[in-house]
Design a protein around this motif. Structure first.
Motif, PDB file in Angstrom:
ATOM      1  N   LYS A   1      -4.441  -0.669  -1.898  1.00  0.00           N
ATOM      2  CA  LYS A   1      -5.114   0.510  -1.331  1.00  0.00           C
ATOM      3  C   LYS A   1      -6.237   0.022  -0.413  1.00  0.00           C
ATOM      4  O   LYS A   1      -6.526  -1.178  -0.359  1.00  0.00           O
TER       5      LYS A   1
ATOM      6  N   ASN B   1      -4.247  -1.623  -7.026  1.00  0.00           N
ATOM      7  CA  ASN B   1      -4.025  -0.627  -8.080  1.00  0.00           C
ATOM      8  C   ASN B   1      -3.341  -1.324  -9.245  1.00  0.00           C
ATOM      9  O   ASN B   1      -2.105  -1.344  -9.340  1.00  0.00           O
TER      10      ASN B   1
ATOM     11  N   LYS C   1       0.850  -1.203   0.000  1.00  0.00           N
ATOM     12  CA  LYS C   1       0.000   0.000   0.000  1.00  0.00           C
ATOM     13  C   LYS C   1       0.890   1.260   0.000  1.00  0.00           C
ATOM     14  O   LYS C   1       0.645   2.202  -0.734  1.00  0.00           O
TER      15      LYS C   1
END
Ligand code: GLY
Length: 461
Positions: A321, A416, A315
């Motif tokens: 995330k 992501n 992260k």
């Protein structure tokens, strides 16, 4: 072999645990490789080694829980055997080494089993995993050899697991010897990890160390610059700058106790910033998980701890995330760490797995999850003093898996996907140590093998 009193004590304990019937322990036989006289390297069955210690093919041990007696069945060498393979101790002499005075030739085994079956006596045996053992059992019990695994004694499995799980001091000493051989293997691999070197050269060099210093490797060496393949046994690449070499390799001692260590080395011996980013996350998962290891904590809780460290690190780099606890509970981190934190070790590198993983690491209350990644956790129960475990977190960039999840937009609230490309060239990172659970905490076994960036760079230079 250990001294005979070790085997006598172990069998006595099993006699106390199982109240009636017989237990049959069929030792391994030679297995042909491409024609009968050209055999694979002989490896004795680990349960046979544990209770009887005889490290030769063609022996069977029998325990009678009603009379308290134990036997060794085996054939003495005849003149033809002696001419080709040299003289051997007699079956009597070998049996005495494990504290047994009653021996019989192999052809008496069938009679003994037939007699016990005719008197409806229970005959316990462990699940066979080799074709030859299935055939022997099938012939003794007049059953389909392919079905013999389903007829194995759950009572015997559970008692053997309870004994072999808790390592004695002499066993821990052996495991430490195996790790010290692994030290030489890994330091050699690190020193050879240079641009232009073939993986096969390093593989051969470290396999040679395992053979020269002990009983060979404890499992086929995993060594590749394609470390994203978790068990990569292909060693055909030439090392290139920018790649990292995952070496997952361990040795057996001459007594067959194992080590299982993984180190990841940048080709050329110097970490790039990109490599450092991922390496430091995995190293933190390894060291923090080890720090937290103590009796009572479960391997599943420790697994989650390591997964959360990996997910938090990713992260920070922008690859994951959202809420990390939620991401790990949902299994999103398994895109990067799709395996369990570790497994038990001892006479087998995945100790007692032949007896059935769920009998070792799970029970009536703790059931195996079917979630992707977590399903591969081999052991979920609390640690006890005397357990020996691997702790082996990793982080991988598996193109096929990433492509698959990305196309399904799987866990897009936690991952992501657009940030992953930058790291694809890293392949994989895994760092593994072998840890004993003690009364108060833990001990990392063996001579420390370099694993900080500074120490690896220093060895490589
Ligand atoms: N070290 C290889 C494995 O644990 O499967």
């Amino acid at each position: 072999m250990f001294k005979s009193d070790i085997y006598i004590k172990r069998r006595k304990e099993l006699h106390k645990k199982i109240k009636s019937g017989l237990a049959l322990f069929i030792g391994n036989v030679e297995t042909p490789m491409n024609y009968p006289a050209n055999t694979y390297h002989f490896r004795q069955d680990s349960d046979f080694l544990y209770f009887f210690g005889i490290d030769l093919p063609g022996f069977t041990g029998l325990m009678d829980f009603d009379s308290g007696k134990d036997w060794i069945f085996g054939n003495d060498f005849d003149m033809d055997d002696i001419i080709w393979m040299g003289p051997q101790p007699t079956v009597k002499e070998l049996a005495l080494k494990c504290g047994i005075s009653d021996t019989s030739p192999m052809n008496k085994l069938e009679e003994t089993i037939k007699d016990a079956l005719s008197r409806r006596r229970r005959i316990h045996f462990l699940p066979p995993y080799r074709g030859e053992t299935k055939m022997i059992l099938g012939s003794l019990f007049k059953e389909n050899p392919c079905q013999m695994k389903t007829l194995a004694s759950v009572e015997l499995i559970k008692e053997v697991v309870s004994m072999r799980s808790i390592k004695e001091k002499i066993e821990i000493d052996e495991i430490e010897k195996a790790i010290n051989i692994a030290y030489d293997m890994h330091v050699t691999a690190m020193k050879m990890c240079k641009q232009g070197v073939r993986e096969q050269d390093i593989f051969g060099a470290i396999e040679g160390i395992a053979l020269a210093k002990g009983g060979g490797t404890s499992f086929p060496i995993i060594l590749s610059i394609n470390g994203q393949t978790l068990h990569n046994h292909a060693h055909g690449n030439i090392l290139k700058k920018g790649r990292m070499m995952v070496t997952d390799a361990g040795a057996e001692t001459n007594m067959h106790y194992s080590s299982d260590i993984t180190r990841t080395t940048p080709v050329g011996g110097k970490f790039s910033q990109l490599q450092k980013d991922i390496y430091e996350i995995v190293l933190k998962a390894n060291t923090e998980a080890i720090k937290a290891t103590c009796p009572g904590i479960s391997n599943r809780d420790l697994h989650f701890k390591a997964c959360k460290i990996i997910a938090s690190g990713l992260k920070e780099l922008g690859l994951m995330k959202g809420d990390i606890d939620e991401a790990v509970t949902a299994g999103a981190h398994a895109l990067f760490m799709p395996h369990g934190l570790g497994h038990m070790m001892g006479l087998d590198v995945h100790d007692m797995e032949a007896l059935g993983e769920n009998y070792i690491g799970y029970n009536e209350k703790v059931k195996r999850s079917d979630q992707f990644g977590l399903a591969f956790l081999r052991f979920a129960l609390p640690y006890k003093p005397g357990h020996v475990f691997t702790i082996e977190p990793g982080c991988y960039f598996i193109p096929e898996l990433i492509e698959n999840w990305k196309s399904e937009e799987k866990f897009k609230e936690f991952i992501n996907y657009s940030k992953i490309d930058k790291y694809m060239s890293l392949g994989g990172v895994r760092i593994e140590d072998n840890v004993l659970i003690t009364e108060k905490g833990h001990k990392v076994l063996g001579k420390p093998i370099p694993k900080t960036i500074k120490d690896i760079e220093s060895i490589c230079s």
